[in-house]
Design a protein around this motif. Structure first.
Motif, PDB file in Angstrom:
ATOM      1  N   PHE A  48       3.245   5.714  -5.954  1.00  0.00           N
ATOM      2  CA  PHE A  48       3.055   5.709  -7.410  1.00  0.00           C
ATOM      3  C   PHE A  48       1.813   6.500  -7.808  1.00  0.00           C
ATOM      4  CE2 PHE A  48       5.307   1.308  -7.808  1.00  0.00           C
ATOM      5  CZ  PHE A  48       6.488   1.905  -7.397  1.00  0.00           C
ATOM      6  N   PHE A  49       0.719   6.272  -7.081  1.00  0.00           N
ATOM      7  CA  PHE A  49      -0.522   6.969  -7.420  1.00  0.00           C
ATOM      8  C   PHE A  49      -0.434   8.453  -7.070  1.00  0.00           C
ATOM      9  CE2 PHE A  49      -2.082   2.631  -7.523  1.00  0.00           C
ATOM     10  CZ  PHE A  49      -3.054   2.663  -8.522  1.00  0.00           C
ATOM     11  N   GLY A  50       0.248   8.738  -5.969  1.00  0.00           N
ATOM     12  CA  GLY A  50       0.392  10.138  -5.582  1.00  0.00           C
ATOM     13  C   GLY A  50       1.230  10.921  -6.564  1.00  0.00           C
TER      14      GLY A  50
ATOM     15  N   GLU B  62       0.826  -1.208   0.000  1.00  0.00           N
ATOM     16  CA  GLU B  62       0.000   0.000   0.000  1.00  0.00           C
ATOM     17  C   GLU B  62       0.863   1.264   0.000  1.00  0.00           C
ATOM     18  OE1 GLU B  62      -2.291  -3.363   1.721  1.00  0.00           O
ATOM     19  OE2 GLU B  62      -0.310  -2.491   2.113  1.00  0.00           O
ATOM     20  N   ASN B  63       2.020   1.194   0.667  1.00  0.00           N
ATOM     21  CA  ASN B  63       2.907   2.361   0.690  1.00  0.00           C
ATOM     22  C   ASN B  63       3.487   2.642  -0.692  1.00  0.00           C
ATOM     23  OD1 ASN B  63       2.421   2.647   3.375  1.00  0.00           O
ATOM     24  ND2 ASN B  63       4.418   1.885   4.062  1.00  0.00           N
TER      25      ASN B  63
ATOM     26  N   ASP C 107     -11.086  14.116  -4.823  1.00  0.00           N
ATOM     27  CA  ASP C 107     -11.679  13.952  -3.485  1.00  0.00           C
ATOM     28  C   ASP C 107     -12.664  12.790  -3.509  1.00  0.00           C
ATOM     29  OD1 ASP C 107     -10.358  16.108  -2.178  1.00  0.00           O
ATOM     30  OD2 ASP C 107     -11.696  17.502  -3.225  1.00  0.00           O
ATOM     31  N   ASN C 108     -12.173  11.602  -3.782  1.00  0.00           N
ATOM     32  CA  ASN C 108     -13.038  10.429  -3.840  1.00  0.00           C
ATOM     33  C   ASN C 108     -13.487  10.019  -2.435  1.00  0.00           C
ATOM     34  OD1 ASN C 108     -11.294  10.548  -6.254  1.00  0.00           O
ATOM     35  ND2 ASN C 108     -12.388   8.715  -6.856  1.00  0.00           N
ATOM     36  N   GLU C 109     -14.627   9.306  -2.397  1.00  0.00           N
ATOM     37  CA  GLU C 109     -15.175   8.848  -1.128  1.00  0.00           C
ATOM     38  C   GLU C 109     -14.648   7.475  -0.728  1.00  0.00           C
ATOM     39  OE1 GLU C 109     -17.068  10.593   0.944  1.00  0.00           O
ATOM     40  OE2 GLU C 109     -16.756  12.262  -0.454  1.00  0.00           O
ATOM     41  N   ASP C 110     -14.063   6.789  -1.652  1.00  0.00           N
ATOM     42  CA  ASP C 110     -13.571   5.434  -1.425  1.00  0.00           C
ATOM     43  C   ASP C 110     -12.563   5.423  -0.270  1.00  0.00           C
ATOM     44  OD1 ASP C 110     -11.922   3.004  -1.772  1.00  0.00           O
ATOM     45  OD2 ASP C 110     -13.133   2.741  -3.576  1.00  0.00           O
ATOM     46  N   SER C 111     -12.742   4.485   0.673  1.00  0.00           N
ATOM     47  CA  SER C 111     -11.866   4.421   1.854  1.00  0.00           C
ATOM     48  C   SER C 111     -10.429   4.073   1.463  1.00  0.00           C
ATOM     49  CB  SER C 111     -12.399   3.411   2.867  1.00  0.00           C
ATOM     50  OG  SER C 111     -12.479   2.123   2.286  1.00  0.00           O
ATOM     51  N   TYR C 112     -10.271   3.226   0.450  1.00  0.00           N
ATOM     52  CA  TYR C 112      -8.908   2.867   0.017  1.00  0.00           C
ATOM     53  C   TYR C 112      -8.215   4.071  -0.605  1.00  0.00           C
ATOM     54  CZ  TYR C 112      -5.013   0.155  -1.870  1.00  0.00           C
ATOM     55  OH  TYR C 112      -3.750  -0.320  -2.144  1.00  0.00           O
ATOM     56  N   PHE C 113      -8.965   4.846  -1.360  1.00  0.00           N
ATOM     57  CA  PHE C 113      -8.422   6.074  -1.940  1.00  0.00           C
ATOM     58  C   PHE C 113      -7.935   7.000  -0.827  1.00  0.00           C
ATOM     59  CE2 PHE C 113      -8.944  10.521  -3.056  1.00  0.00           C
ATOM     60  CZ  PHE C 113      -8.296  10.615  -4.267  1.00  0.00           C
ATOM     61  N   LYS C 114      -8.764   7.157   0.212  1.00  0.00           N
ATOM     62  CA  LYS C 114      -8.398   8.056   1.317  1.00  0.00           C
ATOM     63  C   LYS C 114      -7.171   7.535   2.062  1.00  0.00           C
ATOM     64  CE  LYS C 114     -13.011   9.985   2.074  1.00  0.00           C
ATOM     65  NZ  LYS C 114     -14.145  10.128   3.022  1.00  0.00           N
ATOM     66  N   ASP C 115      -7.091   6.211   2.193  1.00  0.00           N
ATOM     67  CA  ASP C 115      -5.943   5.621   2.879  1.00  0.00           C
ATOM     68  C   ASP C 115      -4.653   5.888   2.095  1.00  0.00           C
ATOM     69  OD1 ASP C 115      -4.597   3.898   4.827  1.00  0.00           O
ATOM     70  OD2 ASP C 115      -4.434   2.478   3.169  1.00  0.00           O
TER      71      ASP C 115
ATOM     72  N   LYS D 222      -4.132   8.273  -0.036  1.00  0.00           N
ATOM     73  CA  LYS D 222      -3.856   9.715  -0.007  1.00  0.00           C
ATOM     74  C   LYS D 222      -3.174  10.102   1.308  1.00  0.00           C
ATOM     75  CE  LYS D 222      -5.978  14.035  -1.432  1.00  0.00           C
ATOM     76  NZ  LYS D 222      -7.176  14.644  -2.064  1.00  0.00           N
ATOM     77  N   PHE D 223      -3.635   9.504   2.415  1.00  0.00           N
ATOM     78  CA  PHE D 223      -2.994   9.775   3.715  1.00  0.00           C
ATOM     79  C   PHE D 223      -1.557   9.257   3.717  1.00  0.00           C
ATOM     80  CE2 PHE D 223      -1.729   8.252   7.903  1.00  0.00           C
ATOM     81  CZ  PHE D 223      -1.829   9.416   8.650  1.00  0.00           C
ATOM     82  N   ARG D 224      -1.364   8.036   3.228  1.00  0.00           N
ATOM     83  CA  ARG D 224      -0.022   7.446   3.194  1.00  0.00           C
ATOM     84  C   ARG D 224       0.920   8.284   2.325  1.00  0.00           C
ATOM     85  NH1 ARG D 224       0.290   1.635   4.402  1.00  0.00           N
ATOM     86  NH2 ARG D 224      -1.740   0.883   5.128  1.00  0.00           N
ATOM     87  N   TYR D 225       0.400   8.781   1.193  1.00  0.00           N
ATOM     88  CA  TYR D 225       1.256   9.579   0.303  1.00  0.00           C
ATOM     89  C   TYR D 225       1.640  10.896   0.982  1.00  0.00           C
ATOM     90  CZ  TYR D 225       2.937  12.404  -3.551  1.00  0.00           C
ATOM     91  OH  TYR D 225       3.702  13.226  -4.344  1.00  0.00           O
ATOM     92  N   GLY D 226       0.678  11.521   1.641  1.00  0.00           N
ATOM     93  CA  GLY D 226       0.976  12.771   2.337  1.00  0.00           C
ATOM     94  C   GLY D 226       2.029  12.582   3.417  1.00  0.00           C
ATOM     95  N   TYR D 227       1.938  11.459   4.124  1.00  0.00           N
ATOM     96  CA  TYR D 227       2.917  11.156   5.170  1.00  0.00           C
ATOM     97  C   TYR D 227       4.310  10.952   4.557  1.00  0.00           C
ATOM     98  CZ  TYR D 227       5.253   8.713   8.993  1.00  0.00           C
ATOM     99  OH  TYR D 227       6.140   8.334   9.974  1.00  0.00           O
ATOM    100  N   ALA D 228       4.381  10.157   3.472  1.00  0.00           N
ATOM    101  CA  ALA D 228       5.670   9.895   2.809  1.00  0.00           C
ATOM    102  C   ALA D 228       6.249  11.171   2.206  1.00  0.00           C
ATOM    103  CB  ALA D 228       5.492   8.838   1.727  1.00  0.00           C
ATOM    104  N   PHE D 229       5.382  12.003   1.654  1.00  0.00           N
ATOM    105  CA  PHE D 229       5.827  13.253   1.029  1.00  0.00           C
ATOM    106  C   PHE D 229       6.547  14.123   2.058  1.00  0.00           C
ATOM    107  CE2 PHE D 229       5.433  17.553  -0.581  1.00  0.00           C
ATOM    108  CZ  PHE D 229       5.646  17.409  -1.949  1.00  0.00           C
TER     109      PHE D 229
END
Length: 422
Positions: free
Chosen positions: A221-223, A215-216, A231-239, A241-248
């Protein structure tokens, strides 16, 4: 007429050289036509001949017309100071050295038979897909096979150029080279350059650190591709997005700007979302991917290395927020074949070369085990009786068409030379 015809005539002595005379009226005896350089400077190096009573060893320059000497400004170039003979098709002006001594000229058209000239004109003037299309199938199999091998390695050398460029930029980091070029291949023609830029924007040290959670890697890659900007509602999308923000923030990544990822005209299994997930899964399960690829030799070994699929989420999705019937979505054998042809084999070739090793036979054997590629060029050759049996032969034919036929380099091509002889 092109100068390559005159180079061919001179190099292989395809003219009557028994009674030569310069345009200045001196007897000329040709002992050795010299070495065909195909580099900057005179065309033939260390030719040996006599003019009148004087024996000479030096360079020979060839032009269609004598006046081309001045058109190309050779009179100002010191590389041409030691030219001992100017060979031309048509003599239209005298040519002088810097010390004002006249350079002897041989007007070649007086000594070339009509038959040789007609063969060349027939070969070079046809309006066809390739000039030799009616005769290419008559070339001896042994000659054709040897020429295919040379063509294949010419193509590998060309494919090595971007590899060398990335190596220079990354201080010889082969893992990064592999990652970037695999990214490009996973992106196919439509998204290849975008995926390449994405891979370049992520230091490979980060890939190593984050590869323990797929997932990381997907988040990275997706980020980097811009697919998490919505701004999708999908929980996996949000997860993700959070992981990418943290890595960034964690790795102090720089913002990357890439063109929009393209979905249009792709079959769903080739959607960029699926390919990015497969690439992430590959680096998740393969901790020593570069070493595995370098050590592998046979096709089944590579199929095992690239036996990867998508993560769980993408088994039921092709795009975020859109559920689809569950499907494994593993890399197909045909896709792995493309990876081998376009990425893996060029990297193995370049790496072996950097180590001073010759793995020519290994690479040929590997390509011969891969089915022939299917495209318009290969189908067209088949129409003329050249039916490729494997990827080694298709790669050679692509090189032949792109670098010789399209460039009208018939007299630098073994096939053209064989037809001129016949």
């Amino acid at each position: 007429m092109k100068e390559d015809f005159l180079h061919y005539i001179w190099q292989f002595k395809k003219f009557d050289f028994s009674n030569l005379e310069t345009v200045q009226g001196e007897k000329l005896i040709l002992f050795n036509s010299g070495h065909y350089l195909q580099l900057a400077g005179p065309d033939f190096f260390n030719s040996q001949l006599s003019i009148g009573e004087q024996k000479w060893a030096g360079n020979v320059e060839i032009h269609l017309k004598s006046s081309d000497w001045y058109v190309h400004h050779h009179e100002n170039d010191s590389n041409y100071d030691n030219v001992i003979l100017h060979v031309v098709w048509e003599h239209d002006t005298e040519v002088f050295r810097k010390d004002n001594s006249e350079i002897p000229v041989l007007e070649l058209r007086k000594y070339v038979s009509n038959q040789t000239l007609e063969k060349y004109l027939n070969l070079a003037s046809l309006k066809s897909w390739i000039f030799c299309e009616k005769e290419i199938a008559t070339i001896d199999d042994f000659v054709f096979k040897n020429w295919q091998e040379k063509l294949f390695f010419e193509r590998l050398e060309r494919k090595s150029i971007p590899i060398q460029k990335i190596l220079q930029e990354t201080e010889n980091d082969w893992e990064t080279v592999l990652f970037c070029l695999l990214g490009k291949s996973f992106g196919l023609n439509t998204n290849g350059e975008i995926f390449f830029k994405i891979a370049q924007s992520i230091p490979f040290s980060i890939i190593r650190k984050e590869s323990f959670e797929v997932e990381n890697l997907e988040a990275l890659f997706f980020g980097r591709s811009g697919l998490l900007d919505a701004d999708n509602e999908d929980s996996y999308f949000k997860d993700l997005k959070f992981r990418y923000g943290y890595a960034f923030t964690k790795y102090k990544l720089q913002q990357v700007y890439v063109d929009p990822i393209q979905f249009f005209k792709h079959r769903p299994d080739n959607f960029p979302t699926i390919r990015l997930s497969q690439l992430a899964h590959l680096y998740h399960i393969s901790k020593n991917l570069f070493s595995s690829i370098i050590n592998a030799q046979a096709l089944p070994e590579f199929y095992a290395i690239f036996n990867v699929e998508v993560s769980e989420y993408w088994k039921t999705h092709y795009q975020f927020d859109k559920i689809s019937p569950k499907k494994k979505k593993a890399l197909t054998a045909s896709f792995v074949d493309l990876l081998l042809i376009n990425t893996i084999i060029p990297i193995k070739f370049a790496y072996a070369k950097s180590q001073g090793k010759d793995i020519s036979e290994e690479l040929i054997a590997l390509l011969e085990s891969i089915p022939a590629e299917k495209n318009v060029i290969i189908e067209k050759y088949s129409d003329f009786g050249i039916k490729a049996k494997n990827a080694f032969e298709t790669q050679a034919l692509l090189q032949l068409k792109n670098e010789y036929c399209n460039q009208k380099r018939c007299l630098e091509c073994v096939i053209g030379l064989e037809l001129m002889k016949s």
